[in-house]
Write a protein that holds these residues in place. Structure first.
Motif, PDB file in Angstrom:
ATOM      1  N   VAL A  96       0.872  -1.173   0.000  1.00 31.25           N
ATOM      2  CA  VAL A  96       0.000   0.000   0.000  1.00 31.25           C
ATOM      3  C   VAL A  96       0.908   1.222   0.000  1.00 31.25           C
ATOM      4  O   VAL A  96       1.644   1.458   0.962  1.00 31.25           O
ATOM      5  CB  VAL A  96      -0.926   0.025   1.235  1.00 31.25           C
ATOM      6  N   LEU A  97       0.873   1.966  -1.086  1.00 31.97           N
ATOM      7  CA  LEU A  97       1.721   3.144  -1.243  1.00 31.97           C
ATOM      8  C   LEU A  97       0.917   4.414  -1.024  1.00 31.97           C
ATOM      9  O   LEU A  97      -0.257   4.480  -1.402  1.00 31.97           O
ATOM     10  CB  LEU A  97       2.312   3.178  -2.656  1.00 31.97           C
ATOM     11  N   LYS A  98       1.557   5.426  -0.430  1.00 32.28           N
ATOM     12  CA  LYS A  98       0.946   6.744  -0.274  1.00 32.28           C
ATOM     13  C   LYS A  98       1.695   7.711  -1.167  1.00 32.28           C
ATOM     14  O   LYS A  98       2.924   7.817  -1.088  1.00 32.28           O
ATOM     15  CB  LYS A  98       1.024   7.257   1.170  1.00 32.28           C
ATOM     16  N   SER A  99       0.965   8.432  -2.018  1.00 31.40           N
ATOM     17  CA  SER A  99       1.585   9.368  -2.937  1.00 31.40           C
ATOM     18  C   SER A  99       0.592  10.471  -3.256  1.00 31.40           C
ATOM     19  O   SER A  99      -0.350  10.699  -2.487  1.00 31.40           O
ATOM     20  CB  SER A  99       2.045   8.642  -4.210  1.00 31.40           C
ATOM     21  N   ARG A 100       0.793  11.144  -4.403  1.00 33.00           N
ATOM     22  CA  ARG A 100      -0.082  12.225  -4.830  1.00 33.00           C
ATOM     23  C   ARG A 100      -0.522  11.992  -6.267  1.00 33.00           C
ATOM     24  O   ARG A 100       0.235  11.454  -7.080  1.00 33.00           O
ATOM     25  CB  ARG A 100       0.636  13.563  -4.719  1.00 33.00           C
ATOM     26  N   ALA A 101      -1.715  12.425  -6.586  1.00 28.86           N
ATOM     27  CA  ALA A 101      -2.299  12.203  -7.912  1.00 28.86           C
ATOM     28  C   ALA A 101      -1.408  12.666  -9.070  1.00 28.86           C
ATOM     29  O   ALA A 101      -1.280  11.943 -10.057  1.00 28.86           O
ATOM     30  CB  ALA A 101      -3.680  12.860  -7.987  1.00 28.86           C
ATOM     31  N   PRO A 102      -0.759  13.834  -8.976  1.00 28.71           N
ATOM     32  CA  PRO A 102       0.068  14.251 -10.112  1.00 28.71           C
ATOM     33  C   PRO A 102       1.253  13.316 -10.394  1.00 28.71           C
ATOM     34  O   PRO A 102       1.806  13.336 -11.485  1.00 28.71           O
ATOM     35  CB  PRO A 102       0.573  15.646  -9.707  1.00 28.71           C
ATOM     36  N   LEU A 103       1.628  12.498  -9.424  1.00 25.91           N
ATOM     37  CA  LEU A 103       2.752  11.579  -9.593  1.00 25.91           C
ATOM     38  C   LEU A 103       2.310  10.180 -10.017  1.00 25.91           C
ATOM     39  O   LEU A 103       3.155   9.312 -10.248  1.00 25.91           O
ATOM     40  CB  LEU A 103       3.540  11.471  -8.283  1.00 25.91           C
ATOM     41  N   PHE A 104       1.004   9.943 -10.129  1.00 28.78           N
ATOM     42  CA  PHE A 104       0.539   8.586 -10.361  1.00 28.78           C
ATOM     43  C   PHE A 104       1.118   7.949 -11.618  1.00 28.78           C
ATOM     44  O   PHE A 104       1.565   6.807 -11.591  1.00 28.78           O
ATOM     45  CB  PHE A 104      -0.996   8.480 -10.400  1.00 28.78           C
ATOM     46  N   GLU A 105       1.117   8.652 -12.721  1.00 29.75           N
ATOM     47  CA  GLU A 105       1.584   8.030 -13.963  1.00 29.75           C
ATOM     48  C   GLU A 105       3.056   7.644 -13.870  1.00 29.75           C
ATOM     49  O   GLU A 105       3.442   6.541 -14.276  1.00 29.75           O
ATOM     50  CB  GLU A 105       1.326   8.934 -15.168  1.00 29.75           C
ATOM     51  N   ALA A 106       3.895   8.502 -13.316  1.00 30.75           N
ATOM     52  CA  ALA A 106       5.316   8.172 -13.132  1.00 30.75           C
ATOM     53  C   ALA A 106       5.469   7.001 -12.157  1.00 30.75           C
ATOM     54  O   ALA A 106       6.300   6.106 -12.371  1.00 30.75           O
ATOM     55  CB  ALA A 106       6.085   9.386 -12.631  1.00 30.75           C
ATOM     56  N   LEU A 107       4.668   6.989 -11.108  1.00 28.99           N
ATOM     57  CA  LEU A 107       4.697   5.897 -10.136  1.00 28.99           C
ATOM     58  C   LEU A 107       4.268   4.588 -10.789  1.00 28.99           C
ATOM     59  O   LEU A 107       4.936   3.557 -10.641  1.00 28.99           O
ATOM     60  CB  LEU A 107       3.784   6.246  -8.950  1.00 28.99           C
ATOM     61  N   ARG A 108       3.191   4.627 -11.548  1.00 33.08           N
ATOM     62  CA  ARG A 108       2.705   3.429 -12.236  1.00 33.08           C
ATOM     63  C   ARG A 108       3.763   2.879 -13.185  1.00 33.08           C
ATOM     64  O   ARG A 108       4.043   1.679 -13.191  1.00 33.08           O
ATOM     65  CB  ARG A 108       1.417   3.734 -13.012  1.00 33.08           C
TER      66      ARG A 108
END
Length: 114
Positions: free
Chosen positions: A62-74
């Motif tokens: 379970v990762l905690k991040s921010r929506a603007p970073l989702f594509e890079a995270l994915r």
């Protein structure tokens, strides 16, 4: 009780072992794509893959991040993950404890939109 609206997200990722989930979490936190990764061992996943039903042990990250970073995270999860088709599910956080939400912001990369 203080509650704040946010662009925080949770990202769910299954992995074949708790060690692999921890390896993924460490890389993503070190790269500042996630503020935190919780490894939940002991999952039992029952799923259909390539026409067969499988029953396998897994771990949940379970990762905690921010929506603007989702594509890079994915993209990074897919690049690092051993599965051909890894689970990468984004759950938007509608609200939360303001100090914790700020901690997420403080511990991930700045985004160009800011």
């Amino acid at each position: 009780m203080s509650e704040a609206h946010t662009d925080a997200i949770l990202v769910l990722v299954t992995a074949p072992t708790a060690d692999k989930a921890a390896e993924l979490a460490r890389a993503l936190v070190e790269e500042e794509l996630a503020a935190c990764g919780n490894v939940v061992p002991g999952l039992r996943s029952i799923y259909r893959w390539e026409g067969k039903v499988h029953d396998e042990p897994e771990a949940l990250l379970v990762l905690k991040s921010r929506a603007p970073l989702f594509e890079a995270l994915r993209e990074r999860i897919v690049a690092l993950h051993p599965y051909q088709c890894p689970e990468v599910l984004r759950l938007d956080v509608a609200a939360g404890h303001a100090p914790y939400l700020q901690w997420i912001v403080d511990n991930v990369r700045a985004t160009r939109a800011e």
